[in-house]
Write an enzyme that holds these catalytic residues in place. Structure first.
Site, mmCIF file in Angstrom:
data_model
loop_
_atom_site.group_PDB
_atom_site.id
_atom_site.type_symbol
_atom_site.label_atom_id
_atom_site.label_comp_id
_atom_site.label_asym_id
_atom_site.label_seq_id
_atom_site.Cartn_x
_atom_site.Cartn_y
_atom_site.Cartn_z
ATOM 1 C CG HIS A 64 -33.766 -36.293 -4.447
ATOM 2 N ND1 HIS A 64 -34.414 -35.217 -5.023
ATOM 3 C CD2 HIS A 64 -33.886 -37.312 -5.343
ATOM 4 C CE1 HIS A 64 -34.880 -35.564 -6.202
ATOM 5 N NE2 HIS A 64 -34.578 -36.829 -6.421
ATOM 6 C CG HIS A 121 -39.613 -38.794 -6.500
ATOM 7 N ND1 HIS A 121 -39.553 -38.055 -5.345
ATOM 8 C CD2 HIS A 121 -38.420 -39.450 -6.584
ATOM 9 C CE1 HIS A 121 -38.394 -38.254 -4.747
ATOM 10 N NE2 HIS A 121 -37.684 -39.091 -5.488
ATOM 11 C CB SER A 122 -36.600 -37.392 -8.880
ATOM 12 O OG SER A 122 -35.262 -37.181 -9.246
ATOM 13 C CE1 TYR A 123 -33.943 -36.794 -16.605
ATOM 14 C CE2 TYR A 123 -35.599 -38.383 -17.295
ATOM 15 C CZ TYR A 123 -34.571 -37.519 -17.604
ATOM 16 O OH TYR A 123 -34.182 -37.359 -18.903
#
Length: 360
Positions: free
Chosen positions: A316, A273-275
């Site tokens: 997000h 997820h994300s970063y």
């Protein structure tokens, strides 16, 4: 007569200054904000997760209230953070007791006294001959097993944690490895440096200059109090880095080299997820991004890294949960399409096959 009045005014001014000098404004301000002492368990907070995984007050049944005390945003924020630490421990308990995952200490050769981190693994994570799933959260305060603290507290455990992914993966025969990329250091209270001495008393200053300086300082304290309503002084903390795991990137690559690359599985699937996806963009992947488009709609990529499709949400933090079924379908389709020779190729380590961050 005028001289007498002037003398009285001087005496009043002197008495007032004497009174102000004996008032500890810092201590006075502390009385305005309650102590930064918060409960250490969910029960003491008077909250619990209901049968739907939603955090609710045990007496009123209401969701968590951030603005618990009016006009004390800093105190409310500290209370929220204290609850977040309890949530982290609660998720760890769920990973161990409900998902039957085992904690593995990092570094693998850590001494008793050095700072340590850990990951979670299923019993068959390294021995499953077919497939394993690796879960990696984004950056910030979230720890192993979490996607977003805000979702856990304000929505539910399903959307905010990795537990549904872990349970589904185990049902479908995956081994599971849960990374912990934000656990990078040991936080300890900072010890005052005895070499640093307080500044000498400026008693040799002219009285008039010293009085003006005191007036300015008192005014600053009063203005500060009126504006911020007392930030209490907190303990000074320092962070001791965890060896070879001092950043999310280091942690991810360390786990790859010491665990994932040694797995017997022919297929490795990563949900990042994300970063958390930065270290894996050079592998075959699909990126579900926040978008107003319907779920799985192709989205124009900003970078030429991997296909991007809509997660069906503009939030997000919800992208992983909203893409839950699509992610598992993507993995199933990838297994079906894979050729026999590629499935039998060995897993590489970062030293032999990795695009360095600086090359991206």
């Amino acid at each position: 007569m005028a001289q007498l009045l002037e003398q009285e005014e001087k005496e009043k001014t002197t008495a007032l200054k004497d009174l102000l000098s004996r008032i500890d404004l810092d201590e006075l301000m502390k009385k305005d904000e309650p102590p930064l002492n918060f409960p250490e368990t969910l029960d003491e907070f008077e909250y619990a997760f209901n049968e739907h995984g939603q955090l609710r007050h045990i007496h009123t049944g209401e969701p968590f209230v951030f603005n618990y005390k009016e006009d004390l945003h800093r105190w409310n924020q500290k209370r929220y953070e204290a609850l977040g630490e309890i949530i982290t421990k609660h998720v760890y308990e769920r990973l161990e007791n409900d998902c039957n995952l085992k904690k593995k200490i990092l570094p693998v050769d850590a001494t008793e006294d050095e700072p340590k981190s850990f990951i979670y693994m299923s019993e068959d994570a390294l021995t499953n001959p077919e497939k394993i799933m690796v879960l990696i959260q984004g950056s910030g305060v979230v720890r192993a097993g979490q996607w977003a603290r805000r979702l856990i507290i304000n929505e539910d455990l399903n959307s905010g944690t990795q537990i549904p992914f872990i349970n589904r993966a185990k049902e479908e025969g995956y081994g599971v490895i849960v990374l912990n990329p934000n656990e990078n250091s040991l936080e300890v209270e900072k010890v005052p440096d005895p070499a640093k001495k307080p500044s000498p008393d400026a008693s040799d200053e002219p009285a008039e200059k010293r009085e003006k300086k005191e007036e300015r300082e008192n005014k600053k304290k009063k203005d500060f109090y009126e504006k911020y309503r007392n930030p209490q002084k907190e303990r000074e903390m320092e962070h001791i880095p965890i060896r070879e795991n001092s950043t999310p990137e280091e942690h991810t690559l360390y786990v790859w080299d010491h665990f994932i690359s040694k797995s017997l599985a022919k297929n490795i699937f990563i949900v990042a997820h994300s970063y958390g996806g930065l270290s894996f963009v050079n592998l075959h992947c699909c990126n579900w991004v926040s978008s107003r488009e319907p779920l799985d709609t192709l989205v124009d990529p900003m970078l030429n890294d991997c296909p991007r499709v809509s997660a069906g949400t503009e939030k997000h933090e919800l992208t992983s949960w909203k893409s839950f079924h699509s992610i598992f379908k993507f993995f199933s389709d990838a297994l079906k399409d894979q050729e026999d020779e590629s499935s039998s190729s060995p897993v590489t380590t970062r030293s032999s096959h990795r695009i360095k961050n600086e090359d991206l």
